[in-house]
Design an enzyme around this catalytic site. Structure first.
Site, PDB file in Angstrom:
ATOM      1  N   GLU A  31      20.070 -12.611 -19.063  1.00  0.00           N
ATOM      2  CA  GLU A  31      19.364 -13.209 -20.108  1.00  0.00           C
ATOM      3  C   GLU A  31      18.018 -13.301 -19.380  1.00  0.00           C
ATOM      4  OE1 GLU A  31      20.564 -15.699 -21.497  1.00  0.00           O
ATOM      5  OE2 GLU A  31      19.735 -17.370 -22.518  1.00  0.00           O
TER       6      GLU A  31
ATOM      7  N   SER B 241      28.700 -15.971 -28.847  1.00  0.00           N
ATOM      8  CA  SER B 241      27.877 -17.451 -28.128  1.00  0.00           C
ATOM      9  C   SER B 241      28.283 -18.421 -27.539  1.00  0.00           C
ATOM     10  CB  SER B 241      26.686 -18.006 -29.018  1.00  0.00           C
ATOM     11  OG  SER B 241      27.136 -18.728 -30.728  1.00  0.00           O
TER      12      SER B 241
ATOM     13  N   ALA C 274       0.557  -1.335  -0.669  1.00  0.00           N
ATOM     14  CA  ALA C 274       0.084   0.090   0.065  1.00  0.00           C
ATOM     15  C   ALA C 274       1.061   1.611   0.271  1.00  0.00           C
ATOM     16  CB  ALA C 274      -0.503  -0.388   1.404  1.00  0.00           C
ATOM     17  N   GLU C 275       1.956   0.789   0.510  1.00  0.00           N
ATOM     18  CA  GLU C 275       2.767   2.348   1.058  1.00  0.00           C
ATOM     19  C   GLU C 275       3.644   2.653  -0.523  1.00  0.00           C
ATOM     20  OE1 GLU C 275       3.532   4.744   2.496  1.00  0.00           O
ATOM     21  OE2 GLU C 275       5.506   5.361   1.926  1.00  0.00           O
ATOM     22  N   TYR C 276       4.328   1.506  -1.089  1.00  0.00           N
ATOM     23  CA  TYR C 276       4.813   2.077  -2.742  1.00  0.00           C
ATOM     24  C   TYR C 276       3.432   1.949  -3.292  1.00  0.00           C
ATOM     25  CZ  TYR C 276       6.622   0.036  -7.146  1.00  0.00           C
ATOM     26  OH  TYR C 276       7.648  -0.034  -8.297  1.00  0.00           O
TER      27      TYR C 276
ATOM     28  N   LYS D 279      22.520 -21.823 -16.533  1.00  0.00           N
ATOM     29  CA  LYS D 279      22.537 -21.090 -18.280  1.00  0.00           C
ATOM     30  C   LYS D 279      21.471 -21.214 -18.412  1.00  0.00           C
ATOM     31  CE  LYS D 279      23.972 -22.170 -23.191  1.00  0.00           C
ATOM     32  NZ  LYS D 279      22.346 -21.589 -23.063  1.00  0.00           N
TER      33      LYS D 279
HETATM   34  S1  IVH Z   1      27.577 -16.390 -21.028  1.00  0.00           S
HETATM   35  C1  IVH Z   1      30.661 -14.564 -24.094  1.00  0.00           C
HETATM   36  N1  IVH Z   1      26.018 -17.033 -19.373  1.00  0.00           N
HETATM   37  O1  IVH Z   1      23.212 -18.886 -23.798  1.00  0.00           O
HETATM   38  C2  IVH Z   1      29.615 -15.394 -23.256  1.00  0.00           C
HETATM   39  N2  IVH Z   1      25.559 -16.885 -21.089  1.00  0.00           N
HETATM   40  O2  IVH Z   1      25.192 -20.709 -25.491  1.00  0.00           O
HETATM   41  C3  IVH Z   1      28.362 -14.655 -23.973  1.00  0.00           C
HETATM   42  N3  IVH Z   1      22.813 -17.694 -21.468  1.00  0.00           N
HETATM   43  O3  IVH Z   1      23.900 -16.460 -25.627  1.00  0.00           O
HETATM   44  C4  IVH Z   1      27.360 -15.884 -22.970  1.00  0.00           C
HETATM   45  N4  IVH Z   1      23.398 -18.253 -19.314  1.00  0.00           N
HETATM   46  O4  IVH Z   1      22.038 -16.191 -23.673  1.00  0.00           O
HETATM   47  C5  IVH Z   1      26.277 -16.848 -20.214  1.00  0.00           C
HETATM   48  N5  IVH Z   1      25.321 -17.882 -17.151  1.00  0.00           N
HETATM   49  C6  IVH Z   1      25.420 -17.754 -18.759  1.00  0.00           C
HETATM   50  C7  IVH Z   1      24.403 -17.981 -19.413  1.00  0.00           C
HETATM   51  C8  IVH Z   1      24.009 -17.771 -20.978  1.00  0.00           C
HETATM   52  C9  IVH Z   1      22.226 -18.101 -19.960  1.00  0.00           C
HETATM   53  C10 IVH Z   1      23.023 -18.044 -23.022  1.00  0.00           C
HETATM   54  C11 IVH Z   1      22.986 -16.438 -23.865  1.00  0.00           C
HETATM   55  C12 IVH Z   1      23.954 -17.359 -24.522  1.00  0.00           C
HETATM   56  C13 IVH Z   1      23.531 -18.543 -25.226  1.00  0.00           C
HETATM   57  C14 IVH Z   1      24.986 -18.702 -25.521  1.00  0.00           C
END
Ligand code: IVH
Length: 794
Positions: A186, A84, A36-38, A128
């Site tokens: 992410e 990637s 409520a305050e927020y 990940k």
């Molecule tokens: S590091 C150069 N850390 O995985 C380093 N990526 O397969 C780039 N991802 O495009 C990414 N969790 O979308 C990193 N803890 C994490 C991650 C992560 C998910 C995804 C990210 C990246 C893809 C690569």
């Protein structure tokens, strides 16, 4: 200072306070102020911004709800490419990665120990996340841009969308951040958020998302940021891109800094030493994968020392200093070989996918449930299709999507069989009966049923397995396999047949010997005296689980009453709605069920605890409730009460509604309601039905004029009580029912004739009047105590 200047100062204050609260709530998960305050601070800011629109900025928390929609996304060039990661699938791949890292660093690594073991590299470990990569650009601590990864060099400008993510700070906290700081991470959706979103999609008739990843991607790439704002998206930061200024010298150090500036980082972040500890981390997270709140597809290891990262550099589009160690996929492609139909206990015919066996997350999957034909239609499934199969945690594998591009020319539609695959009886689509205001509307249900009931071996087996199960008649030693055998050899064709099994029939069966046959007969014998509730549950009436069975037994007290109860009367029970009442009534109306029930009782099943109608239930019946249960269009509870006051009996009500003149001078109902009343009782079928319901109420002793209800003997007989204000433990209606069950009359106004007033918070003039008249007044606690005392005496 001018007004605008004062406003600007206050706006700054409010924004930073709101951002602070946001951070505590969404990032730290430790809210510091009540909602409520927020809301109050938020509204104050909104009002000021409305007054001084020139002071609105994209970084204001008010912009999180999503601004204007775009025609198309703009382009963003990534100063530092978004790359990637290489993948490791086996432990060996990870060991090779670590070896390459150590070889690449060579001299830079400190020497190993005296015993010849090589030096170990420190790695930063994180899950990940399975979402999509996003870049956030902060200038002087203000979020100025959000972008997707795109092809790694050019992405889409999704600034308005990322601003709606509650755990993305619009303004960094604290100090010391570089003037230009691009963070990367992410955007994902939690499992719970995904489920809730899909439930909403289904309710709105929209297509549900196949998995949290698709849902996150679909939600973020919306031209209308208001849609993004309504989706449960979260951000998790795992690194940086373009930076002008100084940051810590290690990966973990940088992440800690980001955390300090209010950015969310993984709660599973860990610093380890050497490949062995990386594998430990992989196994630990893998074991906890299904209990995490979000989906992950592996873990990521990064060389912790940023100097080492620079030294190692990149190979093609992947860093040499990081790797993703993937878990076995939880989604796989396979082929739908056929759809078979299984028949369950209540006759539901369920489609089951027969798949070309495929390994999904380490388990061979060759079947998946398809739930019902609506699901088959939703998926647009055809036999021969290539489909995506998913196994999440320990749940049954599911078909999530059809890969349309791979549909073969010979694909066949999935058709519900016209006849039961087990017994050959007709298969019919269930109908949903909705009764509202006297009208029945039928709509097609999602379930198809074999009409064979207990003549269908599949249903019979399941029905008997249910009948003997632990929470039903609890016949020990009568496992599924034995039940199937008894049905297959023709010894049992209804639950009642269990009670006429003989020793010489059992002892010759496969797996039986002298002792086991005797034991089974003894177990059957000792199950002959179940409680009414267990027995009702054991019958396996569709929609009647243990709770409903207990309620029926407690309220109606005897099998005979439950068997006869009209649907209208059943809905007198709390929590029994029209559909359940209909199921119960039609179960007992069916001839075969009547026969089995009679046989069970003939063959010695004796219910332990049959008795009277429950007193509370007996007392809660009034003419007004009867009128209400008749569901006459345009006559709601208050109308029913007025009619009951005026007529005092069903016959008088029928007479009134047929007497045009008397009805037209009855000013307490509007024209529409009067017309509807007239129409309703003009139908002989409705009159008959109403009379039947009334007659049953009388027979059950639930009638307001029943002799049982002669209140003379009840503790509050002759007293008038008044309820006012709100009660916490029960509704006013429930309180009224309880008082009436004790013999009291409950009136709407206080007078000298009132015996007692119950006053909850918010009581007004009635309480004043009671005090004035010197009447006894009870608060809720005292009232509950009094009720308990009186009910104990009853
Ligand atoms: S590091 C150069 N850390 O995985 C380093 N990526 O397969 C780039 N991802 O495009 C990414 N969790 O979308 C990193 N803890 C994490 C991650 C992560 C998910 C995804 C990210 C990246 C893809 C690569």
């Amino acid at each position: 200072m001018t007004d605008a200047q004062t406003a600007a100062i206050r706006i700054r204050q409010l924004r930073s306070q709101l951002e602070e609260h946001n951070h505590r709530y969404y990032v730290l998960d430790e809210p510091s102020v009540p909602d409520a305050e927020y809301d109050r601070l938020f509204r104050e800011l909104q009002a000021l911004e409305a007054e001084y629109p020139q002071l609105i900025s994209a970084q204001s928390p008010t912009q999180r709800v999503g601004g204007a929609a775009l025609a198309a996304f703009g382009e963003v060039r990534h100063e530092v490419p978004m790359l990637s990661l290489g993948n490791a699938f086996a432990e060996e791949d990870l060991l090779n990665f670590d070896r390459r890292v150590r070889e690449g660093l060579g001299e830079l690594l400190p020497a190993g120990d005296l015993f010849g073991a090589g030096a170990e590299v420190e790695y930063c470990c994180e899950p990940k996340l399975d979402g999509l990569a996003v870049s956030l650009l902060y200038r002087d601590g203000l979020l100025v841009r959000g972008a997707t990864r795109g092809d790694g060099t050019t992405g889409e400008d999704i600034s308005s969308n990322v601003r709606t993510l509650r755990n993305v700070p619009l303004q960094l906290q604290g100090s010391g951040y570089p003037p230009v700081l691009e963070v990367r991470g992410e955007v994902f959706m939690s499992k719970a958020g995904f489920e809730a979103l899909n439930a909403r999609q289904l309710a709105a008739g929209a297509k549900p998302f196949a998995n949290p990843r698709n849902a996150a991607a679909g939600s973020l790439r919306q031209l209308d940021p208001k849609i993004t704002a309504s989706r449960p998206l979260q951000f998790c930061c795992y690194g940086v891109g373009q930076v002008e200024g100084e940051l810590a010298a290690t990966q973990v150090g940088v992440l800690q800094q980001l955390k300090g500036w209010g950015l969310p980082i993984s709660g599973e972040l860990k610093l380890v030493r050497g490949a062995g500890q990386c594998l430990d981390y992989y196994r630990d997270i893998g074991a906890r994968r299904s209990t995490l709140a979000y989906e992950i597809d592996g873990v990521v290891f990064k060389v912790n020392d940023i100097g080492y990262q620079r030294e190692l550099g990149f190979r093609a589009r992947e860093p040499r200093w990081a790797i993703a160690h993937k878990f076995p996929a939880s989604e796989e492609l396979t082929e739908l070989l056929d759809v078979e139909f299984q028949v369950g206990r209540t006759g539901a015919v369920t489609p089951v996918a027969r798949l070309k066996p495929v390994q999904v997350a380490g388990v061979t999957v060759s079947n998946a449930t398809l739930h019902n034909m609506d699901e088959v239609a939703r998926l647009g499934l055809m036999i021969g299709d290539t489909v995506i199969i998913r196994r999440a945690g320990d749940v049954i594998p599911q078909v999530v999507q059809v890969v349309l591009e791979r549909r073969p020319a010979a694909a066949r539609p999935v058709q519900i069989p016209e006849h039961c695959p087990v017994c050959g009886s007709a298969v019919e689509r269930t109908q949903l009966v909705k009764r509202s205001k006297g009208k029945e509307t039928l709509s097609a249900g999602a379930v198809y049923r074999c009409v064979g009931r207990l003549s269908c071996q599949a249903q019979l087996k399941q029905a008997i397995i249910h009948f003997v199960s632990r929470r039903a008649l609890d016949i020990e030693g009568l496992g599924d396999k034995i039940v199937e055998q008894l049905v297959d050899v023709g010894l049992v064709s209804s639950p009642a047949d269990l009670f006429i099994l003989r020793y010489e029939q059992l002892v010759v069966l496969e797996g039986f010997a002298d002792l086991s046959a005797r034991n089974l007969l003894a177990a059957i014998d000792s199950s002959r005296t179940p409680t009414l509730a267990r027995f009702i549950y054991a019958l396996g009436i569709p929609d009647v689980g243990e709770e409903t069975a207990k309620l029926l037994a407690r309220a109606l007290g005897a099998m005979e009453r439950i068997r006869q109860a009209l649907p209208e009367v059943l809905t007198w029970l709390p929590d029994v709605g029209a559909e359940v009442a209909h199921e119960i009534h039609s179960f007992f109306a069916e001839e075969h069920n009547q026969k089995v029930l009679a046989q069970l009782l003939e063959r010695g099943v004796e219910l332990q605890d049959e008795g009277d109608l429950h007193a509370e239930f007996a007392a809660c019946t009034t003419l007004a409730t009867l009128i209400d249960k008749l569901q006459i269009p345009f006559i709601a509870v208050t109308g029913a009460e007025k009619l009951a006051d005026k007529t005092a009996s069903l016959e008088a009500l029928i007479a009134l509604s047929q007497d045009w003149l008397a009805l037209s001078v009855f000013k307490n109902l509007n024209e529409k309601a009067r017309q509807s009343l007239r129409d309703f009782f003009a139908s002989p079928a409705n009159c008959l039905r109403a009379r039947q319901v009334e007659e049953q109420l009388r027979a059950f002793g639930m009638h307001w004029e029943s002799p049982r209800r002669a209140v003379a003997g009840l503790p509050l007989a002759g007293q008038t009580w008044v309820l006012t204000g709100t009660l916490e433990a029960m509704s006013r209606d429930q309180a009224k029912q309880q008082l009436e069950a004790l013999g009291a009359k409950v009136a709407g106004s206080v007078s000298a004739k009132t015996h007692c007033v119950v006053a909850g918070p918010g009581a007004g003039s009635k309480l004043d009047k009671a005090t004035e008249l010197g009447l006894p007044v009870l608060d809720e606690t005292a009232f509950l105590q009094r009720l308990q005392l009186l009910q104990a005496k009853e």
